[in-house]
Design a protein around this motif. Structure first.
Motif, PDB file in Angstrom:
ATOM      1  N   GLN A  44     -43.043  11.601  -7.160  1.00  0.00           N
ATOM      2  CA  GLN A  44     -42.441  11.739  -8.491  1.00  0.00           C
ATOM      3  C   GLN A  44     -43.545  12.052  -9.488  1.00  0.00           C
ATOM      4  OE1 GLN A  44     -39.057  10.614  -9.052  1.00  0.00           O
ATOM      5  NE2 GLN A  44     -38.967  10.824 -11.268  1.00  0.00           N
ATOM      6  N   LEU A  45     -43.373  13.085 -10.301  1.00  0.00           N
ATOM      7  CA  LEU A  45     -44.349  13.405 -11.355  1.00  0.00           C
ATOM      8  C   LEU A  45     -43.614  13.309 -12.685  1.00  0.00           C
ATOM      9  CD1 LEU A  45     -46.349  16.541 -10.179  1.00  0.00           C
ATOM     10  CD2 LEU A  45     -47.265  14.335 -10.843  1.00  0.00           C
ATOM     11  N   ASN A  46     -43.916  12.239 -13.438  1.00  0.00           N
ATOM     12  CA  ASN A  46     -43.157  12.004 -14.686  1.00  0.00           C
ATOM     13  C   ASN A  46     -41.669  12.035 -14.330  1.00  0.00           C
ATOM     14  OD1 ASN A  46     -45.683  12.060 -15.690  1.00  0.00           O
ATOM     15  ND2 ASN A  46     -45.384  13.812 -17.065  1.00  0.00           N
ATOM     16  N   GLN A  47     -40.888  12.892 -14.999  1.00  0.00           N
ATOM     17  CA  GLN A  47     -39.435  12.876 -14.756  1.00  0.00           C
ATOM     18  C   GLN A  47     -39.037  13.782 -13.592  1.00  0.00           C
ATOM     19  OE1 GLN A  47     -41.006  14.593 -17.023  1.00  0.00           O
ATOM     20  NE2 GLN A  47     -39.744  16.129 -18.065  1.00  0.00           N
ATOM     21  N   TYR A  48     -40.046  14.370 -12.909  1.00  0.00           N
ATOM     22  CA  TYR A  48     -39.729  15.332 -11.838  1.00  0.00           C
ATOM     23  C   TYR A  48     -39.834  14.687 -10.458  1.00  0.00           C
ATOM     24  CZ  TYR A  48     -40.290  18.823 -15.515  1.00  0.00           C
ATOM     25  OH  TYR A  48     -40.156  19.546 -16.669  1.00  0.00           O
ATOM     26  N   LYS A  49     -38.766  14.837  -9.674  1.00  0.00           N
ATOM     27  CA  LYS A  49     -38.816  14.418  -8.271  1.00  0.00           C
ATOM     28  C   LYS A  49     -39.193  15.652  -7.458  1.00  0.00           C
ATOM     29  CE  LYS A  49     -35.613  11.456  -6.788  1.00  0.00           C
ATOM     30  NZ  LYS A  49     -36.528  10.328  -6.403  1.00  0.00           N
ATOM     31  N   LEU A  50     -40.284  15.556  -6.674  1.00  0.00           N
ATOM     32  CA  LEU A  50     -40.747  16.726  -5.925  1.00  0.00           C
ATOM     33  C   LEU A  50     -39.960  16.857  -4.616  1.00  0.00           C
ATOM     34  CD1 LEU A  50     -42.916  16.454  -8.092  1.00  0.00           C
ATOM     35  CD2 LEU A  50     -44.638  16.991  -6.371  1.00  0.00           C
ATOM     36  N   LEU A  51     -39.401  18.026  -4.361  1.00  0.00           N
ATOM     37  CA  LEU A  51     -38.595  18.225  -3.141  1.00  0.00           C
ATOM     38  C   LEU A  51     -39.295  19.227  -2.223  1.00  0.00           C
ATOM     39  CD1 LEU A  51     -35.242  18.247  -5.146  1.00  0.00           C
ATOM     40  CD2 LEU A  51     -36.242  16.351  -3.872  1.00  0.00           C
ATOM     41  N   ASP A  52     -38.555  20.216  -1.690  1.00  0.00           N
ATOM     42  CA  ASP A  52     -39.146  21.094  -0.663  1.00  0.00           C
ATOM     43  C   ASP A  52     -40.161  22.084  -1.210  1.00  0.00           C
ATOM     44  OD1 ASP A  52     -36.915  19.933   0.412  1.00  0.00           O
ATOM     45  OD2 ASP A  52     -35.682  21.725   0.166  1.00  0.00           O
ATOM     46  N   ASN A  53     -41.010  22.580  -0.277  1.00  0.00           N
ATOM     47  CA  ASN A  53     -41.888  23.715  -0.602  1.00  0.00           C
ATOM     48  C   ASN A  53     -41.043  24.972  -0.563  1.00  0.00           C
ATOM     49  OD1 ASN A  53     -43.925  21.913  -0.628  1.00  0.00           O
ATOM     50  ND2 ASN A  53     -45.115  22.816   1.032  1.00  0.00           N
ATOM     51  N   ILE A  54     -41.079  25.774  -1.625  1.00  0.00           N
ATOM     52  CA  ILE A  54     -40.269  27.000  -1.627  1.00  0.00           C
ATOM     53  C   ILE A  54     -41.121  28.251  -1.797  1.00  0.00           C
ATOM     54  CG2 ILE A  54     -38.115  25.940  -2.407  1.00  0.00           C
ATOM     55  CD1 ILE A  54     -38.818  26.687  -5.253  1.00  0.00           C
ATOM     56  N   GLY A  55     -42.418  28.066  -2.036  1.00  0.00           N
ATOM     57  CA  GLY A  55     -43.291  29.240  -2.191  1.00  0.00           C
ATOM     58  C   GLY A  55     -44.699  28.871  -1.753  1.00  0.00           C
ATOM     59  N   GLN A  56     -45.420  29.849  -1.271  1.00  0.00           N
ATOM     60  CA  GLN A  56     -46.771  29.604  -0.747  1.00  0.00           C
ATOM     61  C   GLN A  56     -47.578  30.865  -0.994  1.00  0.00           C
ATOM     62  OE1 GLN A  56     -47.408  26.803   1.529  1.00  0.00           O
ATOM     63  NE2 GLN A  56     -49.568  27.307   1.365  1.00  0.00           N
ATOM     64  N   GLY A  57     -48.815  30.729  -1.436  1.00  0.00           N
ATOM     65  CA  GLY A  57     -49.609  31.963  -1.620  1.00  0.00           C
ATOM     66  C   GLY A  57     -51.066  31.601  -1.816  1.00  0.00           C
ATOM     67  N   SER A  58     -51.866  32.590  -2.158  1.00  0.00           N
ATOM     68  CA  SER A  58     -53.299  32.348  -2.372  1.00  0.00           C
ATOM     69  C   SER A  58     -53.471  31.397  -3.553  1.00  0.00           C
ATOM     70  CB  SER A  58     -54.004  33.669  -2.680  1.00  0.00           C
ATOM     71  OG  SER A  58     -53.380  34.255  -3.823  1.00  0.00           O
ATOM     72  N   TYR A  59     -52.481  31.407  -4.445  1.00  0.00           N
ATOM     73  CA  TYR A  59     -52.566  30.583  -5.665  1.00  0.00           C
ATOM     74  C   TYR A  59     -52.386  29.094  -5.365  1.00  0.00           C
ATOM     75  CZ  TYR A  59     -47.613  30.937  -4.780  1.00  0.00           C
ATOM     76  OH  TYR A  59     -46.374  30.899  -4.169  1.00  0.00           O
ATOM     77  N   GLY A  60     -51.641  28.758  -4.310  1.00  0.00           N
ATOM     78  CA  GLY A  60     -51.305  27.355  -4.049  1.00  0.00           C
ATOM     79  C   GLY A  60     -49.885  27.284  -3.534  1.00  0.00           C
TER      80      GLY A  60
END
Ligand code: 91O
Length: 290
Positions: free
Chosen positions: A11-27
């Motif tokens: 959990q980040l502040n009010q955000y619940k982190l769910l699935d990975n939906i993107g991946q790239g050189s950026y992160g």
């Protein structure tokens, strides 16, 4: 930024982190759920250390010291600019979570529900009617970015997201590397080799960023209707760059591409940037207007 582990989901502040939906050189990009407004968002997680390396500054970040030559100041300025961008064909940055003592930077974007437009290579490319609808959105989005003096420099299918009503939004507005202010001449290879214009592969050659975006749009349009990239030079970066510089554009036998579309793609993939079709000419092209 408070990080805790409610029932196993980060959990980040009010955000619940769910699935990975993107991946790239950026992160990575994660699907997140905002418990306050009960809405899903896309959260791009960047490492400040990686950004600093790309920004060409090494060593420790001076946390929050006023007036220090904080190497991330440039990145923060860019993010502030991106927050101001507002166009239906550009992803919308809604919030940035940044804890000075933490390495990660969290960019929260409005969720574009259907994700990437197309995986390349694919044996199911788009039909010309769908490609035309999508490409019109891409042209409008790029025109807006260029108007805001931003050169994207990495236009490719994986940075084109489809929202729930089939409209296209351009992603990866360059915050993961230095800001792209067009008008100023650029140099050096950037973006994804298979989508980069020939002039960006010549060492020391300065080029116009906007004309490079047109090239990448041409490679992207070729991908949308054929399912493949035009030059793949046996996979190595040098091979791709040599092929892009020297090999003529070829269209596959199948699927059949209309004369008008072949004409438009050929004009966008003119190896001479000065002869390449411009955005306003693209908007008048018969393939887009008929
Ligand atoms: C299947 O459903 C899906 C729904 C949404 C996604 C998705 O959003 C993926 C990437 N997203 C992004 C990437 C960005 O950079 C690389 C940026 C940026 O930096 O501008 C912004 C966004 Cl949103 C994927 C699958």
């Amino acid at each position: 930024v408070s990080i805790d582990n409610k029932e196993g989901a980060l959990q980040l502040n009010q955000y619940k982190l769910l699935d990975n939906i993107g991946q790239g050189s950026y992160g990575i990009v994660k699907l997140v759920y905002n418990e306050e407004d009960e809405t899903h968002y896309a959260m791009k997680i960047l490492s400040k250390k990686k950004l600093m390396k790309k920004a060409g500054v090494f060593g420790r970040m001076i946390p929050g010291k006023k007036g220090s030559a904080n190497p991330l100041a440039k990145v923060y300025r860019e993010i502030a600019l991106l927050k101001k961008l507002d166009h239906p064909n550009v992803v919308k940055l809604v919030e940035v979570l940044d804890d000075p003592d933490e390495d990660n930077l969290y960019l929260v974007f409005e969720l574009v529900h259907r994700g990437e437009i197309l995986q390349v290579p694919t044996d199911k490319p788009l039909d010309e009617e769908t490609a035309r609808k999508n490409f019109r959105d891409i042209v409008m989005g790029v025109e807006y970015l260029h108007y805001q003096r931003i050169v994207h420099r990495d236009i490719k299918p994986s940075n084109l997201l489809v929202d729930s009503d089939g409209r296209i939004k351009i992603a990866d507005l360059g915050v993961s590397t230095e800001l792209r202010a067009c008008g100023e001449l650029l140099s050096g290879p950037t973006g994804t080799p298979a989508f980069a214009a020939p002039e960006t592969t010549m060492p020391g050659v300065h080029y116009s960023g906007t004309l490079c975006d047109i090239w990448s749009m041409g490679v992207t349009l070729y991908c949308l209707v054929t399912g493949r990239i035009p030059w793949d030079g046996t996979g190595s970066i040098i091979g791709v760059q040599a092929a892009i510089r020297n090999e003529p554009l070829k269209f596959p036998e199948k699927p059949v591409i209309s004369k008008d579309l072949r004409d438009l793609i050929s004009r966008m993939l003119n190896k001479n940037p000065l002869e390449r079709i411009t955005l306003s000419e693209i908007k008048e092209h018969i393939w887009l207007t008929n």
